[in-house]
Motif scaffolding. Sequence first.
Motif, PDB file in Angstrom:
ATOM      1  N   ARG A  25       0.875  -1.112   0.003  1.00 56.27           N
ATOM      2  CA  ARG A  25       0.142  -0.116  -0.092  1.00 56.27           C
ATOM      3  C   ARG A  25       0.840   1.215   0.018  1.00 56.27           C
ATOM      4  N   TYR A  28       2.091   1.478  -3.381  1.00 51.62           N
ATOM      5  CA  TYR A  28       1.187   2.051  -4.365  1.00 51.62           C
ATOM      6  C   TYR A  28       0.988   3.477  -4.348  1.00 51.62           C
ATOM      7  N   THR A  36      -4.506   3.954  -1.367  1.00 54.36           N
ATOM      8  CA  THR A  36      -5.354   3.217  -1.785  1.00 54.36           C
ATOM      9  C   THR A  36      -6.236   2.751  -0.509  1.00 54.36           C
ATOM     10  N   THR A  37      -7.479   2.262  -0.851  1.00 49.69           N
ATOM     11  CA  THR A  37      -8.137   1.704   0.344  1.00 49.69           C
ATOM     12  C   THR A  37      -8.032   0.111   0.025  1.00 49.69           C
ATOM     13  N   SER A  38      -7.582  -0.227  -0.908  1.00 53.58           N
ATOM     14  CA  SER A  38      -7.504  -1.905  -1.188  1.00 53.58           C
ATOM     15  C   SER A  38      -6.634  -2.373  -0.105  1.00 53.58           C
ATOM     16  N   LEU A  44      -2.839  -5.302  -5.425  1.00 51.02           N
ATOM     17  CA  LEU A  44      -1.725  -4.173  -5.303  1.00 51.02           C
ATOM     18  C   LEU A  44      -0.407  -4.487  -6.206  1.00 51.02           C
ATOM     19  N   ARG A  47      -0.809  -3.961  -9.685  1.00 54.37           N
ATOM     20  CA  ARG A  47      -0.927  -2.545 -10.097  1.00 54.37           C
ATOM     21  C   ARG A  47       0.529  -1.850 -10.109  1.00 54.37           C
TER      22      ARG A  47
END
Length: 72
Positions: A25, A28, A36-38, A44, A47
Amino acid sequence: MSTAATRTIQQQIDELRGMPVSRLRERYAEAFGEPTTSGNRQWLFRRVAWRIQSLAEGDLSERARRRAAELA
């Protein structure tokens, strides 16, 4: 692209594989300039790996972008 540059990209991607979600995160946010909230590790990883490659090798050509838009 030189072998040294490719190796660097590959090394960065290999490092991503062993990172916990919290670090992915952070990477990212570094790569995209926004958080990001993922919490999905696979998403992740993909990406951030894609972003590393696109920055190093260049993004899609305008022709490829148009074709993708047509297909979508």
